[in-house]
Each structure stands twice: as C-alpha cells, then as structure tokens.
Write a protein that holds these residues in place. Structure first.
Motif, short mmCIF file in Angstrom:
data_model
loop_
_atom_site.label_atom_id
_atom_site.label_comp_id
_atom_site.label_asym_id
_atom_site.label_seq_id
_atom_site.Cartn_x
_atom_site.Cartn_y
_atom_site.Cartn_z
N PRO B 7 13.77 11.78 -3.31
CA PRO B 7 14.84 10.77 -3.33
C PRO B 7 14.63 9.65 -2.31
O PRO B 7 15.16 8.55 -2.50
CB PRO B 7 16.10 11.57 -3.02
N ILE B 8 13.88 9.92 -1.28
CA ILE B 8 13.59 8.86 -0.31
C ILE B 8 12.75 7.76 -0.96
O ILE B 8 12.96 6.57 -0.73
CB ILE B 8 12.82 9.42 0.92
N LEU B 9 11.84 8.17 -1.81
CA LEU B 9 10.96 7.18 -2.45
C LEU B 9 11.51 6.68 -3.78
O LEU B 9 11.12 5.61 -4.24
CB LEU B 9 9.56 7.76 -2.65
N HIS B 10 12.42 7.45 -4.37
CA HIS B 10 12.95 7.02 -5.67
C HIS B 10 14.06 6.00 -5.49
O HIS B 10 15.21 6.22 -5.86
CB HIS B 10 13.44 8.22 -6.47
N SER B 11 13.72 4.92 -4.91
CA SER B 11 14.61 3.79 -4.66
C SER B 11 13.74 2.55 -4.76
O SER B 11 12.67 2.49 -4.16
CB SER B 11 15.22 3.91 -3.27
N GLN B 12 14.19 1.61 -5.55
CA GLN B 12 13.33 0.45 -5.83
C GLN B 12 12.78 -0.20 -4.58
O GLN B 12 11.57 -0.42 -4.45
CB GLN B 12 14.10 -0.57 -6.67
N LEU B 13 13.67 -0.49 -3.63
CA LEU B 13 13.22 -1.21 -2.45
C LEU B 13 12.33 -0.36 -1.55
O LEU B 13 11.29 -0.81 -1.08
CB LEU B 13 14.42 -1.76 -1.67
N ARG B 14 12.74 0.88 -1.33
CA ARG B 14 11.91 1.74 -0.46
C ARG B 14 10.55 1.99 -1.09
O ARG B 14 9.52 2.01 -0.40
CB ARG B 14 12.63 3.06 -0.17
N LEU B 15 10.53 2.13 -2.42
CA LEU B 15 9.26 2.34 -3.10
C LEU B 15 8.36 1.11 -2.97
O LEU B 15 7.16 1.22 -2.72
CB LEU B 15 9.50 2.67 -4.58
N ALA B 16 8.96 -0.06 -3.08
CA ALA B 16 8.18 -1.30 -2.95
C ALA B 16 7.62 -1.42 -1.53
O ALA B 16 6.46 -1.79 -1.34
CB ALA B 16 9.07 -2.50 -3.28
N VAL B 17 8.44 -1.09 -0.55
CA VAL B 17 8.00 -1.17 0.85
C VAL B 17 6.83 -0.22 1.08
O VAL B 17 5.79 -0.61 1.63
CB VAL B 17 9.15 -0.82 1.81
N ILE B 18 6.96 1.01 0.63
CA ILE B 18 5.89 1.99 0.82
C ILE B 18 4.65 1.57 0.06
O ILE B 18 3.52 1.67 0.55
CB ILE B 18 6.36 3.39 0.37
N SER B 19 4.86 1.06 -1.15
CA SER B 19 3.75 0.59 -1.96
C SER B 19 2.94 -0.47 -1.21
O SER B 19 1.71 -0.44 -1.18
CB SER B 19 4.31 0.02 -3.26
N LEU B 20 3.66 -1.40 -0.59
CA LEU B 20 2.99 -2.45 0.19
C LEU B 20 2.28 -1.85 1.40
O LEU B 20 1.12 -2.17 1.67
CB LEU B 20 4.01 -3.50 0.65
N LEU B 21 2.98 -1.00 2.10
CA LEU B 21 2.42 -0.44 3.33
C LEU B 21 1.21 0.47 3.07
O LEU B 21 0.34 0.59 3.91
CB LEU B 21 3.49 0.32 4.12
N VAL B 22 1.19 1.07 1.89
CA VAL B 22 0.03 1.89 1.54
C VAL B 22 -1.21 1.00 1.46
O VAL B 22 -2.29 1.39 1.89
CB VAL B 22 0.26 2.62 0.19
N SER B 23 -1.03 -0.21 0.96
CA SER B 23 -2.22 -1.06 0.81
C SER B 23 -2.52 -1.91 2.04
O SER B 23 -3.67 -2.11 2.38
CB SER B 23 -2.11 -1.93 -0.44
N VAL B 24 -1.48 -2.40 2.71
CA VAL B 24 -1.76 -3.25 3.88
C VAL B 24 -1.70 -2.49 5.20
O VAL B 24 -2.11 -3.00 6.23
CB VAL B 24 -0.82 -4.46 3.97
N HIS B 25 -1.16 -1.29 5.14
CA HIS B 25 -1.07 -0.39 6.30
C HIS B 25 -0.05 -0.81 7.35
O HIS B 25 0.56 0.01 7.99
CB HIS B 25 -2.43 -0.19 6.96
N GLU B 26 0.12 -2.10 7.54
CA GLU B 26 1.06 -2.58 8.56
C GLU B 26 1.56 -3.96 8.18
O GLU B 26 0.79 -4.79 7.69
CB GLU B 26 0.32 -2.58 9.91
#
Lengths: 96, 96
Positions: B7-26
């Motif tokens: 449920p932490i990741l199943h949120s549009q905005l949080r998922l987008a943030v994590i998605s970005l951070l996975v690729s840019v790291h910071e």
DNA sequence: ATTATTTGGTTTATATTATAAACTAGTTTA
DNA sequence: TAAACTAGTTTATAATATAAACCAAATAAT
C-alpha cells in the motif's frame, strides 16, 4: 512523463476483479470473492463502482433457489484496463 | 493468485516518486514536483510517508540561501519497488 | 415444527488516504 | 518597505477501502 492512472482501476480489489474478467469475460460473485480473497462486503461495494463506471455489467438472477450475481466486463472496461496497463508501464518500466 | 500490493507504493504519486528515484537515485524536491506534476503539499506529505517506510532518505540543507530538500532511495525502497512490480504483473499480465 | 446454520449478498460505520488550500519562514525585487 | 517569490509544511476536507452488522431466504438439525 507520468500519465494519470485511472482511479477506478487503481485499487487492488477492483484491479483484481477486472483482471479476472478480462480473461474469463464473465464470472459469479462467489468466484470473484474466492479468487480475489476479498470479503463479500468489500467485493459488493467495489463491483458497484465498476458498474457505475460502466466497466462491468451486473446481472442478478436465481439459481437453485439462491440469488446469483454475474459480472461481465464491458468493452469500455477492456479499453480502460488496456489504457491503465499502458500508463502503468511508464511507472514501472522506467528505462531511463 | 493475487499477491497483495504494497500500500505504500500503490499510490500514484508515491509510485511516481519511487519510479524516478530508482532511475536517478537522488533528486531535489522541486525536481520531483515538476516531474510528477504534483502540488508541493501533496509531495511533502507523500515523501514523508516514503521516509517513514524507510523507502527513501530525506536530506535537508540550504543552497543559495534557500532551503533544499534532497531525496534518495534506500536499498529497502529498491527492494520494495521490485517486489511491487513483480506482484503487479499478476494483475496486468505485463509480458503479453 | 421450530431453531440454528448457511448462502449470497447489501448497507453502514469507521479508519485510512489523497489532496487542495492555507499557512510558515525566509529571500529577492521594485 | 512593501510586494512578490521560493521552498516547503500543516490542516481541513473529500474520497476510498474495509470490516462489521445486517437482510432475506434456504437448508439442516433437533
């Protein structure tokens, strides 16, 4: 970059229901309940929302004296699911 | 059949943030805000939740007199994202 | 026969979540 | 020094998810 995720489908239970209906096309309430491991109350509420969005059609009849609720996916439901999957790929397939 | 979706990741905005951070790291707060097209208030709330889940680390400092918030993904965050994607595939049949 | 249990759901109440709006604290510009 | 801007946080409200309670009828047990 990030397309909006259809809020009707971005719900664990509704997504599971649509996912099942996309492959089986039509299913009974009790089947959906078992496959999705949901409570009856929650499932009842969520299929109602899917129906309001016109993503599924709900047919109520009787079988062997018992009420029987059958859900079928609509063309709009299939389309919405496909769009949802497409949008979602932008979130989880980020090949930078 | 259907695994639970974090449920932490199943949120549009949080998922987008994590998605970005996975690729840019910071990334900086303002960068995340622009890329995700979110409001500052919503982003502030959601990165707080990601931090509480230990999925990201938040560093606050100053740059050219202005406050600067930097978010980095943690190993737990990467792991959670990978698991989320894996679970999600059961719902959307991504391979097809 | 009447009581209990089961089936197949719906409705209601509550907790959680998401979000916009309002606010804080300071900086820069006019 | 007043206005506008930057970079956020907090708060209030709306939307969502879910369990619990309920309903109506059928079947099983005593």
């Amino acid at each position: 970059m990030f397309k909006d995720l259809d809020p009707i489908l971005h719900s664990q239970l509704r997504l599971a229901v649509i996912s099942l209906l996309v492959s089986v096309h039509e299913a009974e309430f009790t089947y959906l309940k078992e496959e999705t491991n949901s409570t009856a109350g929650n499932l009842s509420a969520q299929i109602q929302k899917l129906k309001e969005a016109n993503y599924i059609h709900i047919e109520k009849k009787f079988k062997d004296n018992y009420p029987l609720t059958i859900c079928k996916i609509t063309p709009e439901g299939i389309k919405a699911f496909e769009l949802y999957v497409k949008s979602l790929k932008q979130y989880i397939n980020l090949k930078k």
